[in-house]
Write a protein that holds these residues in place. Structure first.
Motif, PDB file in Angstrom:
ATOM      1  N   LEU A   1      43.761 -57.568 -44.638  1.00 44.11           N
ATOM      2  CA  LEU A   1      45.122 -56.656 -44.504  1.00 44.11           C
ATOM      3  C   LEU A   1      46.190 -57.053 -45.518  1.00 44.11           C
ATOM      4  O   LEU A   1      46.153 -58.135 -46.311  1.00 44.11           O
ATOM      5  CB  LEU A   1      45.719 -57.080 -43.179  1.00 44.11           C
ATOM      6  CG  LEU A   1      46.905 -56.434 -42.884  1.00 44.11           C
ATOM      7  CD1 LEU A   1      46.632 -54.984 -42.694  1.00 44.11           C
ATOM      8  CD2 LEU A   1      47.634 -56.939 -41.906  1.00 44.11           C
ATOM      9  N   CYS A   2      46.393 -56.001 -46.393  1.00 46.87           N
ATOM     10  CA  CYS A   2      47.316 -55.872 -47.345  1.00 46.87           C
ATOM     11  C   CYS A   2      48.426 -55.365 -47.430  1.00 46.87           C
ATOM     12  O   CYS A   2      48.555 -54.212 -46.833  1.00 46.87           O
ATOM     13  CB  CYS A   2      46.342 -55.439 -48.619  1.00 46.87           C
ATOM     14  SG  CYS A   2      47.324 -55.504 -50.067  1.00 46.87           S
ATOM     15  N   LEU A   3      49.737 -56.101 -47.662  1.00 47.79           N
ATOM     16  CA  LEU A   3      50.978 -55.379 -47.419  1.00 47.79           C
ATOM     17  C   LEU A   3      51.490 -55.346 -48.710  1.00 47.79           C
ATOM     18  O   LEU A   3      51.572 -55.871 -49.677  1.00 47.79           O
ATOM     19  CB  LEU A   3      51.820 -56.408 -46.569  1.00 47.79           C
ATOM     20  CG  LEU A   3      53.290 -56.168 -46.387  1.00 47.79           C
ATOM     21  CD1 LEU A   3      53.205 -55.065 -45.162  1.00 47.79           C
ATOM     22  CD2 LEU A   3      53.808 -57.491 -45.664  1.00 47.79           C
ATOM     23  N   GLN A   4      52.127 -53.823 -48.854  1.00 46.55           N
ATOM     24  CA  GLN A   4      52.747 -53.557 -50.340  1.00 46.55           C
ATOM     25  C   GLN A   4      54.201 -53.231 -49.926  1.00 46.55           C
ATOM     26  O   GLN A   4      54.475 -52.491 -48.958  1.00 46.55           O
ATOM     27  CB  GLN A   4      52.252 -52.626 -50.921  1.00 46.55           C
ATOM     28  CG  GLN A   4      50.554 -52.722 -51.342  1.00 46.55           C
ATOM     29  CD  GLN A   4      50.019 -51.253 -51.769  1.00 46.55           C
ATOM     30  OE1 GLN A   4      50.440 -50.270 -51.564  1.00 46.55           O
ATOM     31  NE2 GLN A   4      48.886 -51.434 -52.237  1.00 46.55           N
ATOM     32  N   VAL A   5      54.994 -54.000 -50.725  1.00 42.06           N
ATOM     33  CA  VAL A   5      56.468 -53.245 -50.963  1.00 42.06           C
ATOM     34  C   VAL A   5      56.611 -52.650 -52.052  1.00 42.06           C
ATOM     35  O   VAL A   5      56.484 -52.923 -53.186  1.00 42.06           O
ATOM     36  CB  VAL A   5      57.268 -54.470 -50.837  1.00 42.06           C
ATOM     37  CG1 VAL A   5      58.919 -54.089 -50.854  1.00 42.06           C
ATOM     38  CG2 VAL A   5      57.232 -55.433 -49.843  1.00 42.06           C
ATOM     39  N   ARG A   6      57.014 -51.164 -51.932  1.00 43.91           N
ATOM     40  CA  ARG A   6      57.276 -50.553 -52.974  1.00 43.91           C
ATOM     41  C   ARG A   6      58.707 -49.913 -53.103  1.00 43.91           C
ATOM     42  O   ARG A   6      59.217 -49.569 -51.845  1.00 43.91           O
ATOM     43  CB  ARG A   6      56.322 -49.145 -52.926  1.00 43.91           C
ATOM     44  CG  ARG A   6      54.846 -49.685 -53.147  1.00 43.91           C
ATOM     45  CD  ARG A   6      53.988 -48.427 -53.200  1.00 43.91           C
ATOM     46  NE  ARG A   6      52.666 -48.826 -53.864  1.00 43.91           N
ATOM     47  CZ  ARG A   6      51.942 -47.923 -54.254  1.00 43.91           C
ATOM     48  NH1 ARG A   6      52.372 -46.578 -54.553  1.00 43.91           N
ATOM     49  NH2 ARG A   6      50.606 -48.543 -54.626  1.00 43.91           N
ATOM     50  N   ALA A   7      59.116 -49.637 -54.253  1.00 45.09           N
ATOM     51  CA  ALA A   7      60.697 -49.090 -54.419  1.00 45.09           C
ATOM     52  C   ALA A   7      60.499 -47.860 -55.383  1.00 45.09           C
ATOM     53  O   ALA A   7      59.927 -48.389 -56.476  1.00 45.09           O
ATOM     54  CB  ALA A   7      61.629 -50.264 -54.849  1.00 45.09           C
ATOM     55  N   GLN A   8      61.284 -46.881 -55.385  1.00 48.24           N
ATOM     56  CA  GLN A   8      61.547 -46.138 -56.221  1.00 48.24           C
ATOM     57  C   GLN A   8      63.073 -46.376 -56.957  1.00 48.24           C
ATOM     58  O   GLN A   8      64.069 -46.493 -56.279  1.00 48.24           O
ATOM     59  CB  GLN A   8      61.478 -44.743 -55.462  1.00 48.24           C
ATOM     60  CG  GLN A   8      60.491 -44.480 -55.228  1.00 48.24           C
ATOM     61  CD  GLN A   8      60.036 -44.803 -53.595  1.00 48.24           C
ATOM     62  OE1 GLN A   8      61.042 -44.860 -52.892  1.00 48.24           O
ATOM     63  NE2 GLN A   8      58.929 -45.337 -53.256  1.00 48.24           N
ATOM     64  N   ALA A   9      62.982 -46.503 -58.296  1.00 51.39           N
ATOM     65  CA  ALA A   9      64.307 -46.722 -58.827  1.00 51.39           C
ATOM     66  C   ALA A   9      64.089 -46.498 -60.313  1.00 51.39           C
ATOM     67  O   ALA A   9      62.901 -45.979 -60.889  1.00 51.39           O
ATOM     68  CB  ALA A   9      64.380 -48.487 -58.910  1.00 51.39           C
TER      69      ALA A   9
END
Length: 77
Positions: free
Chosen positions: A2-10
């Motif tokens: 299982l892989c968790l990604q945190v992504r932001a648009q900035a």
């Protein structure tokens, strides 16, 4: 696995040699696959560059957060 990604648009803009303005338009958490969880994070601030080399970047955010980024040349995101 299982892989968790945190992504932001900035959007970012360098305002000096050691400071970057940041405007976060949105962010979310995603498990690798179709599930996405929006975080509802938006705002403006800056990050001060404390250290930078070929494999490590350390910055401190305008609200006191400390960010340590390590380059992983094997990561496939």
């Amino acid at each position: 696995m299982l892989c968790l990604q945190v992504r932001a648009q900035a959007t970012c803009e360098a305002i000096s040699d050691t400071r970057t303005d940041v405007n976060i338009n949105g962010a979310g958490v995603r498990l690798v696959g179709p599930l996405k969880v929006p975080l509802g994070i938006k705002g403006t601030g800056y990050v001060d560059w404390l250290y930078l080399d070929e494999t490590l970047r350390v910055t401190r955010g305008s609200k006191g957060s400390l960010f340590v980024h390590v380059r992983d040349d094997e990561a496939h995101i």
